[in-house]
Motif scaffolding. Sequence first.
Motif, mmCIF file in Angstrom:
data_model
loop_
_atom_site.group_PDB
_atom_site.id
_atom_site.type_symbol
_atom_site.label_atom_id
_atom_site.label_comp_id
_atom_site.label_asym_id
_atom_site.label_seq_id
_atom_site.Cartn_x
_atom_site.Cartn_y
_atom_site.Cartn_z
ATOM 1 N N GLU A 1 4.830 5.987 1.047
ATOM 2 C CA GLU A 1 4.614 7.377 0.671
ATOM 3 C C GLU A 1 6.241 8.074 0.228
ATOM 4 O OE1 GLU A 1 1.651 8.960 2.691
ATOM 5 O OE2 GLU A 1 0.196 7.553 2.647
ATOM 6 N N LEU A 2 6.824 8.123 0.908
ATOM 7 C CA LEU A 2 7.666 8.531 0.583
ATOM 8 C C LEU A 2 8.665 8.553 -0.475
ATOM 9 C CD1 LEU A 2 9.277 9.375 4.929
ATOM 10 C CD2 LEU A 2 8.245 11.054 3.221
ATOM 11 N N MET A 3 8.495 6.948 -0.549
ATOM 12 C CA MET A 3 9.649 5.983 -1.440
ATOM 13 C C MET A 3 9.082 6.364 -3.048
ATOM 14 S SD MET A 3 11.797 3.992 -2.034
ATOM 15 C CE MET A 3 12.750 2.324 -2.539
ATOM 16 N N ALA A 4 7.802 6.489 -2.884
ATOM 17 C CA ALA A 4 6.440 7.449 -4.147
ATOM 18 C C ALA A 4 7.014 7.934 -4.499
ATOM 19 C CB ALA A 4 5.320 6.721 -3.832
ATOM 20 N N ASN A 5 7.420 9.473 -3.393
ATOM 21 C CA ASN A 5 7.751 9.955 -3.992
ATOM 22 C C ASN A 5 9.157 11.021 -4.244
ATOM 23 O OD1 ASN A 5 5.101 11.712 -3.389
ATOM 24 N ND2 ASN A 5 5.998 12.182 -1.582
ATOM 25 N N ASP A 6 10.418 9.549 -4.352
ATOM 26 C CA ASP A 6 11.207 9.595 -4.552
ATOM 27 C C ASP A 6 12.161 9.046 -5.361
ATOM 28 O OD1 ASP A 6 11.873 10.255 -1.849
ATOM 29 O OD2 ASP A 6 12.604 8.516 -1.263
ATOM 30 N N ILE A 7 10.843 8.462 -6.415
ATOM 31 C CA ILE A 7 10.946 7.626 -7.715
ATOM 32 C C ILE A 7 9.774 8.104 -8.608
ATOM 33 C CG2 ILE A 7 10.740 5.427 -8.962
ATOM 34 C CD1 ILE A 7 11.588 4.104 -5.928
ATOM 35 N N ALA A 8 10.871 8.745 -9.736
ATOM 36 C CA ALA A 8 9.202 9.494 -10.547
ATOM 37 C C ALA A 8 8.293 8.286 -11.542
ATOM 38 C CB ALA A 8 10.462 10.327 -11.650
ATOM 39 N N GLY A 9 7.399 8.678 -11.132
ATOM 40 C CA GLY A 9 6.397 7.618 -11.647
ATOM 41 C C GLY A 9 5.408 6.980 -10.715
ATOM 42 N N ALA A 10 6.459 6.688 -9.870
ATOM 43 C CA ALA A 10 6.146 5.482 -8.762
ATOM 44 C C ALA A 10 4.150 5.365 -8.406
ATOM 45 C CB ALA A 10 7.050 5.264 -7.621
ATOM 46 N N GLU A 11 3.840 4.679 -8.539
ATOM 47 C CA GLU A 11 2.576 4.979 -6.909
ATOM 48 C C GLU A 11 2.553 4.215 -6.296
ATOM 49 O OE1 GLU A 11 -2.091 3.704 -8.139
ATOM 50 O OE2 GLU A 11 -0.413 3.482 -9.258
ATOM 51 N N CYS A 12 1.950 5.554 -5.214
ATOM 52 C CA CYS A 12 1.972 4.268 -3.744
ATOM 53 C C CYS A 12 0.481 4.099 -3.615
ATOM 54 C CB CYS A 12 1.947 5.470 -2.817
ATOM 55 S SG CYS A 12 1.637 4.798 -1.089
ATOM 56 N N LEU A 13 -0.088 2.515 -3.035
ATOM 57 C CA LEU A 13 -1.300 1.880 -2.831
ATOM 58 C C LEU A 13 -1.178 1.855 -1.169
ATOM 59 C CD1 LEU A 13 -1.482 -0.629 -5.476
ATOM 60 C CD2 LEU A 13 -2.223 1.366 -5.628
ATOM 61 N N SER A 14 -2.494 1.755 -0.604
ATOM 62 C CA SER A 14 -2.436 1.367 0.525
ATOM 63 C C SER A 14 -2.458 -0.691 0.743
ATOM 64 C CB SER A 14 -4.004 0.807 1.055
ATOM 65 O OG SER A 14 -4.810 0.307 -0.168
ATOM 66 N N ASP A 15 -1.309 -0.313 1.416
ATOM 67 C CA ASP A 15 -1.378 -2.040 1.945
ATOM 68 C C ASP A 15 -2.261 -3.422 1.639
ATOM 69 O OD1 ASP A 15 1.314 -0.804 3.251
ATOM 70 O OD2 ASP A 15 0.569 -1.047 5.727
ATOM 71 N N ILE A 16 -3.299 -2.856 2.551
ATOM 72 C CA ILE A 16 -4.418 -4.129 1.026
ATOM 73 C C ILE A 16 -4.681 -4.091 -0.056
ATOM 74 C CG2 ILE A 16 -7.306 -4.346 1.694
ATOM 75 C CD1 ILE A 16 -7.029 -2.824 4.414
ATOM 76 N N ALA A 17 -4.196 -2.701 -0.959
ATOM 77 C CA ALA A 17 -4.434 -3.327 -1.989
ATOM 78 C C ALA A 17 -3.816 -3.949 -2.939
ATOM 79 C CB ALA A 17 -4.331 -1.241 -2.603
ATOM 80 N N PHE A 18 -2.224 -3.428 -2.144
ATOM 81 C CA PHE A 18 -0.609 -4.083 -2.576
ATOM 82 C C PHE A 18 -0.978 -5.348 -2.530
ATOM 83 C CE2 PHE A 18 3.399 -4.570 -2.563
ATOM 84 C CZ PHE A 18 3.685 -3.936 -3.581
ATOM 85 N N LEU A 19 -1.180 -5.740 -1.465
ATOM 86 C CA LEU A 19 -1.853 -7.158 -1.433
ATOM 87 C C LEU A 19 -2.566 -7.947 -2.647
ATOM 88 C CD1 LEU A 19 -1.976 -7.484 2.021
ATOM 89 C CD2 LEU A 19 0.364 -8.569 0.734
ATOM 90 N N GLU A 20 -4.035 -6.710 -2.242
ATOM 91 C CA GLU A 20 -4.632 -7.568 -3.486
ATOM 92 C C GLU A 20 -4.509 -8.011 -4.799
ATOM 93 O OE1 GLU A 20 -8.026 -4.570 -3.556
ATOM 94 O OE2 GLU A 20 -8.481 -5.949 -1.782
ATOM 95 N N ARG A 21 -3.361 -6.633 -5.232
ATOM 96 C CA ARG A 21 -2.380 -7.010 -6.725
ATOM 97 C C ARG A 21 -1.974 -7.917 -6.723
ATOM 98 N NH1 ARG A 21 -1.644 -1.454 -9.450
ATOM 99 N NH2 ARG A 21 -4.061 -0.495 -9.453
ATOM 100 N N ILE A 22 -0.922 -8.484 -5.615
ATOM 101 C CA ILE A 22 -0.159 -9.457 -5.471
ATOM 102 C C ILE A 22 -0.688 -10.489 -5.553
ATOM 103 C CG2 ILE A 22 1.686 -11.057 -3.943
ATOM 104 C CD1 ILE A 22 2.602 -8.706 -2.799
#
Length: 120
Positions: free
Chosen positions: A45-66
Amino acid sequence: KIVLGTFSRSSTLKSIIRKVLDAVGQSPVPLTVLCSQSSPGEEGELMANDIAGAECLSDIAFLERIDSGKIHLVLIGADCITPREIANKVGTRNLADACRGAGVPVYCCADRSKLWDDDY
């Protein structure tokens, strides 16, 4: 469209991704940055706030996208790199295994201070 995924929070990754986004800004190929929430701790969540335009996903949603092929490349940082392994945040191994199974490349980005010449 290229989708880049990240896990946890790393100043080295943040710097690299910002430079890539600046370079891609002049390219016809759009780049999307997705950050895994990175539980426990939720550093993503902090990383997404650090990078303009980035989106944060739950770990499960992230793995589903992979698994569904919607993330094309994953970048991770490192706490240390020994001759035999990379040590990073809890969950990194599971993420790398999921990427391997889905054919998604994973690259570790770290500065030289993370290199150890021996095992722990």
